[in-house]
Design a protein around this motif. Structure first.
Motif, PDB file in Angstrom:
ATOM      1  N   VAL A  74       3.133   6.993   9.714  1.00  0.00           N
ATOM      2  CA  VAL A  74       4.036   8.124   9.696  1.00  0.00           C
ATOM      3  C   VAL A  74       4.650   7.540   7.875  1.00  0.00           C
ATOM      4  O   VAL A  74       5.026   8.704   7.356  1.00  0.00           O
ATOM      5  CB  VAL A  74       5.273   8.139  11.096  1.00  0.00           C
ATOM      6  N   LEU A  75       4.879   6.500   8.368  1.00  0.00           N
ATOM      7  CA  LEU A  75       5.447   5.878   6.816  1.00  0.00           C
ATOM      8  C   LEU A  75       3.727   5.988   5.562  1.00  0.00           C
ATOM      9  O   LEU A  75       4.733   6.715   4.961  1.00  0.00           O
ATOM     10  CB  LEU A  75       5.444   4.669   6.822  1.00  0.00           C
ATOM     11  N   ALA A  76       2.780   5.941   5.968  1.00  0.00           N
ATOM     12  CA  ALA A  76       2.418   7.007   5.268  1.00  0.00           C
ATOM     13  C   ALA A  76       1.648   7.947   4.325  1.00  0.00           C
ATOM     14  O   ALA A  76       2.071   8.115   4.073  1.00  0.00           O
ATOM     15  CB  ALA A  76       0.623   6.410   5.490  1.00  0.00           C
ATOM     16  N   LEU A  77       2.286   8.743   6.018  1.00  0.00           N
ATOM     17  CA  LEU A  77       2.339   9.946   5.406  1.00  0.00           C
ATOM     18  C   LEU A  77       3.562  10.308   4.664  1.00  0.00           C
ATOM     19  O   LEU A  77       3.534  11.647   4.012  1.00  0.00           O
ATOM     20  CB  LEU A  77       2.129  11.398   6.999  1.00  0.00           C
ATOM     21  N   GLY A 118       1.097  -0.875   0.130  1.00  0.00           N
ATOM     22  CA  GLY A 118      -0.153   0.035  -0.371  1.00  0.00           C
ATOM     23  C   GLY A 118       1.093   1.344   0.038  1.00  0.00           C
ATOM     24  O   GLY A 118       0.137   2.563  -0.502  1.00  0.00           O
ATOM     25  N   LEU A 119       2.153   1.222   0.453  1.00  0.00           N
ATOM     26  CA  LEU A 119       3.083   2.595   0.718  1.00  0.00           C
ATOM     27  C   LEU A 119       3.508   3.036  -0.977  1.00  0.00           C
ATOM     28  O   LEU A 119       3.369   4.245  -1.108  1.00  0.00           O
ATOM     29  CB  LEU A 119       4.167   2.446   1.890  1.00  0.00           C
ATOM     30  N   ALA A 165      -4.872   6.614   3.313  1.00  0.00           N
ATOM     31  CA  ALA A 165      -4.656   6.141   4.554  1.00  0.00           C
ATOM     32  C   ALA A 165      -5.284   5.313   4.973  1.00  0.00           C
ATOM     33  O   ALA A 165      -5.476   5.950   5.821  1.00  0.00           O
ATOM     34  CB  ALA A 165      -3.112   5.503   4.036  1.00  0.00           C
ATOM     35  N   PHE A 166      -5.695   3.933   5.583  1.00  0.00           N
ATOM     36  CA  PHE A 166      -5.857   4.021   6.358  1.00  0.00           C
ATOM     37  C   PHE A 166      -5.023   2.286   7.152  1.00  0.00           C
ATOM     38  O   PHE A 166      -4.690   1.341   6.136  1.00  0.00           O
ATOM     39  CB  PHE A 166      -7.783   2.945   6.352  1.00  0.00           C
ATOM     40  N   THR A 167      -5.273   1.752   7.837  1.00  0.00           N
ATOM     41  CA  THR A 167      -4.567   0.487   8.618  1.00  0.00           C
ATOM     42  C   THR A 167      -5.389  -0.337   9.396  1.00  0.00           C
ATOM     43  O   THR A 167      -6.504   0.362  10.420  1.00  0.00           O
ATOM     44  CB  THR A 167      -3.248   1.057   9.352  1.00  0.00           C
ATOM     45  N   ARG A 168      -4.922  -1.429   9.597  1.00  0.00           N
ATOM     46  CA  ARG A 168      -5.803  -2.229  10.644  1.00  0.00           C
ATOM     47  C   ARG A 168      -5.723  -2.059  12.133  1.00  0.00           C
ATOM     48  O   ARG A 168      -6.639  -1.960  13.384  1.00  0.00           O
ATOM     49  CB  ARG A 168      -5.482  -3.772  10.692  1.00  0.00           C
ATOM     50  N   LEU A 169      -4.107  -1.716  12.236  1.00  0.00           N
ATOM     51  CA  LEU A 169      -3.652  -1.224  13.627  1.00  0.00           C
ATOM     52  C   LEU A 169      -3.469   0.203  13.624  1.00  0.00           C
ATOM     53  O   LEU A 169      -3.299   0.761  12.547  1.00  0.00           O
ATOM     54  CB  LEU A 169      -2.443  -1.957  13.984  1.00  0.00           C
ATOM     55  N   ASP A 170      -3.992   0.587  14.773  1.00  0.00           N
ATOM     56  CA  ASP A 170      -3.382   1.980  15.321  1.00  0.00           C
ATOM     57  C   ASP A 170      -2.101   2.178  15.554  1.00  0.00           C
ATOM     58  O   ASP A 170      -1.541   2.247  17.036  1.00  0.00           O
ATOM     59  CB  ASP A 170      -4.853   2.451  16.772  1.00  0.00           C
ATOM     60  N   ASP A 171      -1.176   2.023  14.164  1.00  0.00           N
ATOM     61  CA  ASP A 171       0.338   1.889  14.437  1.00  0.00           C
ATOM     62  C   ASP A 171       0.597   3.141  14.615  1.00  0.00           C
ATOM     63  O   ASP A 171       0.627   4.066  13.418  1.00  0.00           O
ATOM     64  CB  ASP A 171       1.028   0.551  13.995  1.00  0.00           C
ATOM     65  N   GLU A 172       1.599   4.038  14.902  1.00  0.00           N
ATOM     66  CA  GLU A 172       2.359   5.519  14.847  1.00  0.00           C
ATOM     67  C   GLU A 172       3.034   5.365  13.860  1.00  0.00           C
ATOM     68  O   GLU A 172       2.837   5.890  12.958  1.00  0.00           O
ATOM     69  CB  GLU A 172       2.648   6.030  15.570  1.00  0.00           C
ATOM     70  N   LEU A 173       4.167   3.552  13.883  1.00  0.00           N
ATOM     71  CA  LEU A 173       5.139   3.995  12.449  1.00  0.00           C
ATOM     72  C   LEU A 173       3.961   4.084  11.638  1.00  0.00           C
ATOM     73  O   LEU A 173       4.418   4.654  10.262  1.00  0.00           O
ATOM     74  CB  LEU A 173       5.820   2.463  12.879  1.00  0.00           C
ATOM     75  N   GLU A 174       3.397   2.914  11.141  1.00  0.00           N
ATOM     76  CA  GLU A 174       2.044   3.038   9.749  1.00  0.00           C
ATOM     77  C   GLU A 174       2.154   4.145   9.264  1.00  0.00           C
ATOM     78  O   GLU A 174       2.167   4.477   8.484  1.00  0.00           O
ATOM     79  CB  GLU A 174       1.526   1.366  10.029  1.00  0.00           C
ATOM     80  N   ALA A 196       0.353  10.200   1.542  1.00  0.00           N
ATOM     81  CA  ALA A 196      -1.482  10.555   1.636  1.00  0.00           C
ATOM     82  C   ALA A 196      -1.404  11.412   2.701  1.00  0.00           C
ATOM     83  O   ALA A 196      -0.365  12.683   3.518  1.00  0.00           O
ATOM     84  CB  ALA A 196      -0.812   8.997   2.681  1.00  0.00           C
ATOM     85  N   ASP A 197      -2.693  12.679   2.190  1.00  0.00           N
ATOM     86  CA  ASP A 197      -2.566  13.289   3.387  1.00  0.00           C
ATOM     87  C   ASP A 197      -2.961  13.588   4.670  1.00  0.00           C
ATOM     88  O   ASP A 197      -2.965  14.203   5.466  1.00  0.00           O
ATOM     89  CB  ASP A 197      -3.927  14.112   2.261  1.00  0.00           C
ATOM     90  N   ASP A 198      -3.427  11.756   5.258  1.00  0.00           N
ATOM     91  CA  ASP A 198      -4.062  11.630   6.363  1.00  0.00           C
ATOM     92  C   ASP A 198      -3.769  10.161   6.160  1.00  0.00           C
ATOM     93  O   ASP A 198      -3.789   9.427   5.285  1.00  0.00           O
ATOM     94  CB  ASP A 198      -5.586  12.491   6.178  1.00  0.00           C
ATOM     95  N   CYS A 199      -3.812   9.357   7.907  1.00  0.00           N
ATOM     96  CA  CYS A 199      -3.901   8.120   7.895  1.00  0.00           C
ATOM     97  C   CYS A 199      -4.694   7.995   8.819  1.00  0.00           C
ATOM     98  O   CYS A 199      -3.723   9.139  10.129  1.00  0.00           O
ATOM     99  CB  CYS A 199      -2.553   8.142   7.887  1.00  0.00           C
ATOM    100  N   VAL A 200      -5.505   6.900   9.048  1.00  0.00           N
ATOM    101  CA  VAL A 200      -6.719   6.490   9.821  1.00  0.00           C
ATOM    102  C   VAL A 200      -6.591   5.144  10.635  1.00  0.00           C
ATOM    103  O   VAL A 200      -5.947   4.425   9.221  1.00  0.00           O
ATOM    104  CB  VAL A 200      -7.934   7.021   9.972  1.00  0.00           C
TER     105      VAL A 200
END
Length: 229
Positions: free
Chosen positions: A86-89, A58-59, A75-84, A93-97
């Motif tokens: 950050v990598l998406a941004l 996805g990245l 972008a969105f992820t299954r887990l509330d993972d800060e690193l994920e 990505a304009d936002d990641c949740v």
């Protein structure tokens, strides 16, 4: 009405998101793979992108979307993972949740991102690599002001390479962007289209093979033309 493209591998999850977004007044459609997303995102006002896809990371999809367009991406992820996040941004990505969002939060985030991009998505840029020019609006390829007749796939292939003329584009990414697949069966088709483009451009120097990786634009466009007289 704004068009939202949902990129999600699980049909049930995609259907749930689409149902909530339609209730909020959006036009929504979904695709299950990164390759399909790269082929169809141009009609979307915003892309809602899962980072967990079956074919392309996805990245990497996010990076490709940002290289090609200013279309807003959440972008969105299954887990509330800060690193994920950050990598998406960093990937554009304009936002990641996290997937645990509520539909009201999702709608609010979409509205916020769309407000920031209210200027709208610009038309794909024309590319000039003198003496070669590529116009995505008219789908014309010109070499020394002469129109070169190319097929739709040849145009997409040439445009993808010329958009980043100093960059090697992998075979996998070319197959995903142009043919919407990463299947190995498409590999020979890719080579055939490259050969056809080289013939139409009159030189193999326009498109170079990087063995074991993919293709990139050659240096034919850097060679100064010699004027007569």
């Amino acid at each position: 009405m704004r068009n939202v493209l949902v990129v999600e591998r699980e049909p049930s999850a995609a259907e749930s998101m689409m149902r909530d977004l339609r209730r909020q007044g959006y036009l929504v459609r979904s695709v299950e793979t990164g390759a399909h997303a790269l082929r169809t995102y141009r009609d979307a006002d915003l892309v809602l992108l899962s980072l967990e896809l079956p074919d392309i990371d996805g990245l990497d999809v996010c990076k490709s979307l940002r290289e090609e367009s200013d279309v807003p991406v959440i972008a969105f992820t299954r887990l509330d993972d800060e690193l994920e996040r950050v990598l998406a941004l960093k990937a554009g990505a304009d936002d990641c949740v996290a997937r645990s969002w509520g539909h009201r939060e999702l709608g609010a985030r979409i509205e916020a991102v769309l407000r920031r991009s209210r200027r709208g998505t610009p038309l794909p840029r024309s590319i000039s690599l003198p003496p070669l020019s590529i116009d995505p609006r008219t789908r014309e390829v010109r070499l020394r002001e002469k129109v070169i007749e190319v097929t739709s796939k040849e145009f997409e292939l040439l445009y993808t390479l010329a958009a980043s003329p100093e960059t090697v584009v992998s075979r996998r990414m070319l197959m995903a962007k142009v043919w919407g697949t990463t299947w190995s069966q498409t590999s020979r088709t890719l080579d055939t289209h490259v050969s056809s483009l080289r013939a139409k451009l009159g030189s193999s120097g326009w498109i170079l093979t990087v063995r074991g990786v993919g293709y990139r634009m050659g240096h034919a466009w850097r060679v100064p033309e010699v004027s007569a007289g």
